[in-house]
Design a protein around this motif. Structure first.
Motif, mmCIF file in Angstrom:
data_model
loop_
_atom_site.group_PDB
_atom_site.id
_atom_site.type_symbol
_atom_site.label_atom_id
_atom_site.label_comp_id
_atom_site.label_asym_id
_atom_site.label_seq_id
_atom_site.Cartn_x
_atom_site.Cartn_y
_atom_site.Cartn_z
ATOM 1 N N ASN A 114 0.853 -1.179 0.000
ATOM 2 C CA ASN A 114 0.000 0.000 0.000
ATOM 3 C C ASN A 114 0.893 1.233 0.000
ATOM 4 O O ASN A 114 1.814 1.333 0.805
ATOM 5 C CB ASN A 114 -0.923 0.021 1.219
ATOM 6 C CG ASN A 114 -1.936 -1.100 1.187
ATOM 7 O OD1 ASN A 114 -2.213 -1.681 0.131
ATOM 8 N ND2 ASN A 114 -2.495 -1.428 2.332
ATOM 9 N N LYS A 115 0.598 2.149 -0.908
ATOM 10 C CA LYS A 115 1.396 3.368 -1.037
ATOM 11 C C LYS A 115 0.690 4.547 -0.366
ATOM 12 O O LYS A 115 -0.533 4.580 -0.286
ATOM 13 C CB LYS A 115 1.625 3.692 -2.520
ATOM 14 C CG LYS A 115 2.342 2.602 -3.288
ATOM 15 C CD LYS A 115 3.765 2.490 -2.819
ATOM 16 C CE LYS A 115 4.579 1.611 -3.736
ATOM 17 N NZ LYS A 115 5.985 1.662 -3.440
ATOM 18 N N ASP A 116 1.473 5.534 0.063
ATOM 19 C CA ASP A 116 0.892 6.695 0.726
ATOM 20 C C ASP A 116 0.091 7.582 -0.227
ATOM 21 O O ASP A 116 -0.623 8.463 0.200
ATOM 22 C CB ASP A 116 1.969 7.506 1.449
ATOM 23 C CG ASP A 116 3.058 8.025 0.533
ATOM 24 O OD1 ASP A 116 3.008 7.779 -0.680
ATOM 25 O OD2 ASP A 116 3.983 8.682 1.054
ATOM 26 N N TYR A 117 0.179 7.323 -1.520
ATOM 27 C CA TYR A 117 -0.596 8.103 -2.489
ATOM 28 C C TYR A 117 -1.908 7.420 -2.879
ATOM 29 O O TYR A 117 -2.553 7.778 -3.857
ATOM 30 C CB TYR A 117 0.236 8.436 -3.737
ATOM 31 C CG TYR A 117 1.013 7.288 -4.337
ATOM 32 C CD1 TYR A 117 0.410 6.367 -5.183
ATOM 33 C CD2 TYR A 117 2.377 7.139 -4.049
ATOM 34 C CE1 TYR A 117 1.137 5.324 -5.741
ATOM 35 C CE2 TYR A 117 3.108 6.099 -4.603
ATOM 36 C CZ TYR A 117 2.476 5.199 -5.449
ATOM 37 O OH TYR A 117 3.200 4.168 -5.997
ATOM 38 N N GLY A 118 -2.322 6.413 -2.071
ATOM 39 C CA GLY A 118 -3.653 5.854 -2.220
ATOM 40 C C GLY A 118 -3.803 4.665 -3.154
ATOM 41 O O GLY A 118 -4.917 4.335 -3.549
ATOM 42 N N LEU A 119 -2.692 4.014 -3.492
ATOM 43 C CA LEU A 119 -2.771 2.834 -4.342
ATOM 44 C C LEU A 119 -2.126 1.634 -3.666
ATOM 45 O O LEU A 119 -1.166 1.779 -2.917
ATOM 46 C CB LEU A 119 -2.051 3.064 -5.671
ATOM 47 C CG LEU A 119 -2.630 4.077 -6.639
ATOM 48 C CD1 LEU A 119 -1.769 4.149 -7.893
ATOM 49 C CD2 LEU A 119 -4.073 3.767 -6.993
ATOM 50 N N ARG B 176 8.788 -2.960 -17.964
ATOM 51 C CA ARG B 176 8.294 -2.827 -16.590
ATOM 52 C C ARG B 176 6.897 -2.208 -16.599
ATOM 53 O O ARG B 176 6.694 -1.115 -17.111
ATOM 54 C CB ARG B 176 9.245 -1.974 -15.762
ATOM 55 C CG ARG B 176 10.573 -2.661 -15.559
ATOM 56 C CD ARG B 176 11.521 -1.845 -14.734
ATOM 57 N NE ARG B 176 12.769 -2.581 -14.576
ATOM 58 C CZ ARG B 176 13.701 -2.250 -13.711
ATOM 59 N NH1 ARG B 176 13.545 -1.210 -12.914
ATOM 60 N NH2 ARG B 176 14.804 -2.977 -13.642
ATOM 61 N N ILE B 177 5.959 -2.948 -16.002
ATOM 62 C CA ILE B 177 4.573 -2.509 -15.926
ATOM 63 C C ILE B 177 4.250 -2.205 -14.463
ATOM 64 O O ILE B 177 4.395 -3.069 -13.589
ATOM 65 C CB ILE B 177 3.607 -3.597 -16.451
ATOM 66 C CG1 ILE B 177 4.061 -4.146 -17.803
ATOM 67 C CG2 ILE B 177 2.182 -3.071 -16.478
ATOM 68 C CD1 ILE B 177 4.071 -3.166 -18.938
ATOM 69 N N ASP B 178 3.856 -0.981 -14.199
ATOM 70 C CA ASP B 178 3.486 -0.514 -12.869
ATOM 71 C C ASP B 178 1.992 -0.760 -12.692
ATOM 72 O O ASP B 178 1.180 -0.256 -13.470
ATOM 73 C CB ASP B 178 3.816 0.980 -12.774
ATOM 74 C CG ASP B 178 3.553 1.586 -11.414
ATOM 75 O OD1 ASP B 178 3.358 0.837 -10.442
ATOM 76 O OD2 ASP B 178 3.548 2.826 -11.331
ATOM 77 N N VAL B 179 1.631 -1.531 -11.704
ATOM 78 C CA VAL B 179 0.232 -1.900 -11.462
ATOM 79 C C VAL B 179 -0.272 -1.179 -10.230
ATOM 80 O O VAL B 179 0.426 -1.098 -9.214
ATOM 81 C CB VAL B 179 0.117 -3.435 -11.265
ATOM 82 C CG1 VAL B 179 -1.313 -3.823 -10.905
ATOM 83 C CG2 VAL B 179 0.602 -4.174 -12.495
ATOM 84 N N GLY B 180 -1.505 -0.667 -10.296
ATOM 85 C CA GLY B 180 -2.097 -0.003 -9.158
ATOM 86 C C GLY B 180 -3.562 -0.328 -8.982
ATOM 87 O O GLY B 180 -4.274 -0.563 -9.955
ATOM 88 N N GLN B 181 -3.984 -0.356 -7.729
ATOM 89 C CA GLN B 181 -5.386 -0.525 -7.355
ATOM 90 C C GLN B 181 -5.707 0.556 -6.350
ATOM 91 O O GLN B 181 -4.976 0.729 -5.359
ATOM 92 C CB GLN B 181 -5.608 -1.909 -6.741
ATOM 93 C CG GLN B 181 -6.996 -2.094 -6.160
ATOM 94 C CD GLN B 181 -7.116 -3.365 -5.336
ATOM 95 O OE1 GLN B 181 -6.251 -4.235 -5.363
ATOM 96 N NE2 GLN B 181 -8.205 -3.488 -4.589
ATOM 97 N N ARG B 182 -6.784 1.290 -6.581
ATOM 98 C CA ARG B 182 -7.177 2.324 -5.626
ATOM 99 C C ARG B 182 -7.532 1.693 -4.279
ATOM 100 O O ARG B 182 -8.193 0.676 -4.220
ATOM 101 C CB ARG B 182 -8.377 3.114 -6.134
ATOM 102 C CG ARG B 182 -8.075 3.943 -7.350
ATOM 103 C CD ARG B 182 -9.245 4.863 -7.705
ATOM 104 N NE ARG B 182 -9.197 5.278 -9.094
ATOM 105 C CZ ARG B 182 -8.316 6.076 -9.657
ATOM 106 N NH1 ARG B 182 -7.337 6.565 -8.926
ATOM 107 N NH2 ARG B 182 -8.368 6.388 -10.933
ATOM 108 N N LEU B 183 -7.051 2.333 -3.213
ATOM 109 C CA LEU B 183 -7.368 1.848 -1.860
ATOM 110 C C LEU B 183 -8.693 2.422 -1.399
ATOM 111 O O LEU B 183 -9.122 3.457 -1.823
ATOM 112 C CB LEU B 183 -6.261 2.261 -0.882
ATOM 113 C CG LEU B 183 -4.927 1.555 -1.100
ATOM 114 C CD1 LEU B 183 -3.865 2.164 -0.207
ATOM 115 C CD2 LEU B 183 -5.082 0.067 -0.817
#
Length: 125
Positions: A101-106, A118-125
């Motif tokens: 979990n990142k401090d920017y909400g993902l 390189r593929i950066d994957v994110g899911q909204r928290l």
């Protein structure tokens, strides 16, 4: 947010163009493992391919001398980062940045595709 950009220009979709050394191997990963569908290919032998899944679109371009850069080339938003992370690990993909979990909400991680992109994957928290 305005639908019209400065100077009256409206932008449509934008798709990541991924250079690959072996377009069949890339196809097999993105279609066979990640569930994308091929919607277009061009060339004989094939040198360009469009893949889609849900709202995501990737353009693969055959570049036999491709050397992957040491930075992320695309950002992919998903609704289950944990499931995609597990799928990548189960299929031998190198994880560059661990799932967290990142401090920017993902909830995010970075993996390498078969060509080192390189593929950066994110899911909204």
């Amino acid at each position: 947010m305005n639908d019209i950009a400065p100077h009256g220009i409206r932008f449509g979709r934008i798709a990541a163009m991924l250079p690959v050394k072996d377009i069949r191997r890339a196809h097999d990963f993105y279609v066979g493992v990640l569930g994308f569908a091929k919607t277009f290919e061009n060339g004989n032998p094939v040198g360009f391919m469009i893949l889609k899944r849900d709202d995501a679109e990737l353009h693969l371009t055959l570049q036999p001398g491709h050397k992957a850069p040491p930075f992320n080339v695309a950002h992919l938003m998903v609704d289950d980062a944990d499931a995609l992370h597990a799928l990548c690990e189960a299929n031998g993909r190198r994880i560059i940045k661990r799932l967290q979990n990142k401090d920017y909400g993902l909830r995010a991680f970075v993996f390498e595709d078969p060509d080192g992109n390189r593929i950066d994957v994110g899911q909204r928290l």
